[in-house]
Scaffold this active site. Structure first.
Site, mmCIF file in Angstrom:
data_model
loop_
_atom_site.group_PDB
_atom_site.id
_atom_site.type_symbol
_atom_site.label_atom_id
_atom_site.label_comp_id
_atom_site.label_asym_id
_atom_site.label_seq_id
_atom_site.Cartn_x
_atom_site.Cartn_y
_atom_site.Cartn_z
ATOM 1 N N GLU A 81 -10.117 7.289 4.494
ATOM 2 C CA GLU A 81 -9.096 6.668 5.337
ATOM 3 C C GLU A 81 -9.075 7.259 6.753
ATOM 4 O O GLU A 81 -10.104 7.594 7.313
ATOM 5 C CB GLU A 81 -7.727 6.741 4.647
ATOM 6 C CG GLU A 81 -7.756 6.062 3.262
ATOM 7 C CD GLU A 81 -6.391 5.893 2.653
ATOM 8 O OE1 GLU A 81 -5.468 5.446 3.322
ATOM 9 O OE2 GLU A 81 -6.255 6.201 1.450
ATOM 10 N N ASP A 96 0.850 -1.188 0.000
ATOM 11 C CA ASP A 96 0.000 0.000 0.000
ATOM 12 C C ASP A 96 0.898 1.255 0.000
ATOM 13 O O ASP A 96 2.105 1.178 0.235
ATOM 14 C CB ASP A 96 -0.954 -0.017 1.199
ATOM 15 C CG ASP A 96 -2.202 0.826 0.939
ATOM 16 O OD1 ASP A 96 -2.173 1.681 0.034
ATOM 17 O OD2 ASP A 96 -3.209 0.641 1.651
#
Ligand code: BGC
Ligand code: BGC
Length: 658
Positions: free
Chosen positions: A522, A326
């Site tokens: 997020e 990621d």
């Protein structure tokens, strides 16, 4: 014991028959090979193509160290030019959320496709013996969400409420076409998180708190996105974030998932078996760590977890595609930095998402291999896996531009499908007195700034990363609920007031109030413990708008946009009807289709439990649940909800929470 195929295991979760023993004995010396065998056994559904494997081996043998390291490097398009892709033998690029060709939010589909073609042409103009096409990855997580003019579907939480795997597959197909229109062939979706705590800012990226639903959808979305894998409207899919992202303590994004091995296997792993069975070609590692507190084993950050990334994923689960890290995810592995992490590569990450610091990463990784900190065999394996996916997806046979959809603006449109998805995703929590559906020949007052906000309607990961910086015009299409009601009822019959203040409510037959969280993505969307999670506390203007029109003798219909099931009993009590619309996306017409009398009824059912207090942020013991998972009213079966309890919300959930 006969083992059932994983496909049957998943929906039924027949633990014993699937080789998952409910009370697993711990081996005295936890060797990871033994522990990997705890996981269900699986094989890649894609047969090994011996000729392809030989070809890959030949290419890898002919590559220099620098070329191999370039191949496993994934910079972000803001930080790399096409010519640098050529010069550094780069294997992949990505565009992050809110990154567009020329940093122009309004970039056209043709401009996207043209930039993709430039990267592609550069990648096949190197001095290598065999040219290796670059693969571009993008977060198309609710449609092709970075592209102006693209239809955006409801976020996953709403799709979960639709409870319709066939719909998910069709959305996957449409999303793949949208992405191919821009010359991109790889999508960082689906998210297979099993969201456990609604404090988590990514709750809306989770289909459900029920692993069975996540598994069914994983299968459908991977099939939809990938199709035959090498067709003109197909893209490579990514199962993310491997694994345990939805189970972090207190819902802290990128935090610590405290779970037993058994919980990892049956809950957080559920979506992956299905995705792998459907042939998913890439897996993204997760930022979270895994701590098996009960067993006293802290496994640390997933990006450095060799047991799960290698022994389990490749060994036991038979995954033969590649693992991507990621965004700067390697930075969180102990001893690593953003541009240097032998540990992650050795643990099993094949492609490294190093958005900015890719040049230093290449230098550091080359010396890691030269000096033996990363075995050459590990690097070769990573490159082999990347080439396998590129070959399987047809990149070696034809450029991404060789698609009927390439550069075509109409291919990013899917409004009828998205409108259908919106209709199916709305959940009717209350409809006292049968206020809904609204008759079409009446005068309606629409209240709430969110009624005319595509930004709030689409949420995070919409044109930008956070989704908070957009105007309606930025979307180049789409309809707000206000627009949809005006179109359906005639502009003269729909009067709009952003705050409801000073309006003579009695002049109307009904009021539609639209409340909403503002967009987030997020960690920025986390509601950190111990803050209570109550919509009216976080959005007092919404409460004020509702109060301005409630109790005036005119029926009030409230529609809530939210990325999480938000405690809202106070707001529900101020409303005659209450609709959880989640984050429906660009097609507000779908909302009007169901709210107004016509052919559609509510079909959505909660895929997460709806909380009964501001400190009930999960679904485990000690949490008050107002509406259970699976709840949802319909016109066909009228039910009175009445007044809901409104337990006092403490200033802090410190002591109130389990
Ligand atoms: C997110 C991923 C995403 C990646 C690329 C990360 O911050 O966690 O879901 O795919 O960025 O944008
Ligand atoms: C996101 C990217 C985004 C970036 C912005 C990352 O965490 O995943 O998509 O572009 O942050 O800084």
């Amino acid at each position: 014991m006969t083992r059932l195929p994983i496909k049957i295991c998943l929906p039924l979760l027949l633990l014993a028959a699937c080789g998952i023993s409910p009370a697993m004995e711990r081996s005295p010396t936890p060797a990871s090979a033994v522990e990997a065998a705890d996981w269900p056994s699986h094989r890649s559904p894609t047969p090994v193509d011996a000729a392809m494997e030989r070809r890959i081996a030949e290419i890898v043998t002919g590559m220099t160290l620098e070329q191999k390291v370039g191949q496993i490097t994934q910079p972000e398009i803001r930080y790399i030019t096409p010519d640098e892709v050529r010069q550094y033998y780069i294997g992949s690029v990505l565009n992050g959320g809110g990154s567009w060709p020329g940093m122009d939010k309004g970039a056209s589909v043709e401009e996207w496709a043209a930039l993709s073609n430039r990267y592609y042409l550069a990648s096949v103009s190197t001095d290598m013996v065999v040219q290796i096409p670059v693969i571009w990855g993008t977060d198309a997580v609710h449609g092709h969400n970075n592209v102006a003019g693209a239809t955006l579907f409801p976020h996953n939480i709403g799709l979960g409420a639709a409870n319709d795997p066939a719909l998910i597959e069709r959305i996957g197909r449409a999303t793949a076409r949208q992405v191919r229109a821009t010359g991109i062939t790889w999508v960082f979706a689906p998210t297979l998180a099993v969201g456990e705590n609604r404090r988590w800012g990514r709750t809306y990226e989770s289909y459900s708190s029920d692993p069975t639903v996540v598994a069914l959808y994983a299968d459908a979305m991977v099939r939809g996105l990938q199709g035959e894998l090498d067709g003109e409207g197909d893209v490579v899919a990514t199962a993310k974030h491997f694994m345990g992202d939805g189970g972090t303590f207190n819902g802290i994004d990128q935090g610590e998932t405290r779970a037993t091995r058994q919980e990892m296997i049956t809950r957080h792993g559920a979506g992956y078996y299905a995705a792998l069975d459907a042939g998913v070609q890439t897996v993204m590692a997760s930022y979270n760590s895994w701590n098996d507190v009960q067993a006293g084993e802290d496994h640390g950050k997933m990006h450095g977890n060799r047991e799960l990334l290698t022994d389990v994923l490749r060994g036991q689960l038979g995954f033969d595609g590649f693992v991507v890290s990621d965004w700067n995810g390697i930075d969180q592995v102990p001893g690593c930095t953003k541009d240097h992490c032998a540990a992650a590569i050795n643990a099993g990450i094949d492609m490294i998402m190093v958005p900015e610091d890719w040049k230093a990463f290449i230098v550091n990784t080359v010396s890691d291999v030269r000096e033996g900190r990363i075995p050459m065999a590990r690097l070769d394996e990573a490159v082999t896996r990347i080439l396998r996916v590129k070959m399987r997806s047809g990149l070696f046979d034809r450029p991404p531009s060789a698609s009927v959809y390439n550069g075509r603006a109409e291919a990013v449109q899917a409004s009828m499908l998205a409108r259908e998805a919106v209709r199916k995703s709305m959940v009717l929590l209350k409809n006292d007195g049968g206020v809904l559906p609204l008759a079409r020949d009446r005068k309606i007052l629409v209240v709430g700034a969110s009624a005319d906000s595509l930004s709030n309607q689409t949420g995070g990961w919409s044109l930008t990363w956070q989704g908070a910086e957009n105007t309606n015009a930025d979307f180049r299409g789409g309809t707000t609920l206000l627009g949809a009601l005006r179109r359906a009822l005639g502009a003269a019959n729909v009067i709009y007031s952003a705050d409801g203040a000073g309006v003579d409510v009695s002049a109307f037959d009904a009021v539609v109030v639209v409340l909403s969280e503002t967009p987030y993505a997020e960690f920025q969307g986390d509601v950190r413990h111990p803050a209570p999670v109550q919509h009216s506390l976080n959005y007092p203007a919404d409460l004020a708008a509702l109060r301005a029109v409630s109790g005036k003798g005119v029926p009030v219909v409230t529609v809530l946009y939210s990325g999480r099931p938000a405690y809202a009993n106070d707001l529900i009590n101020l409303s005659d009807a209450f609709v959880a619309a989640f984050l429906p996306g660009t097609e507000g017409d779908g909302l009007a289709d169901v709210l107004l009398r016509g052919e559609y009824d509510f079909a959505g059912r909660l895929s997460f439990a709806w909380p009964g207090s501001a400190c009930s942020t999960g679904e485990g013991p000690g949490n008050l649940v107002q509406f259970a998972r699976g709840y949802g009213l319909s016109y066909a079966t009228p039910t009175r909800v009445g007044r809901l309890p409104t337990p006092t919300t403490p200033a802090s959930c410190e002591t109130a929470e389990p």
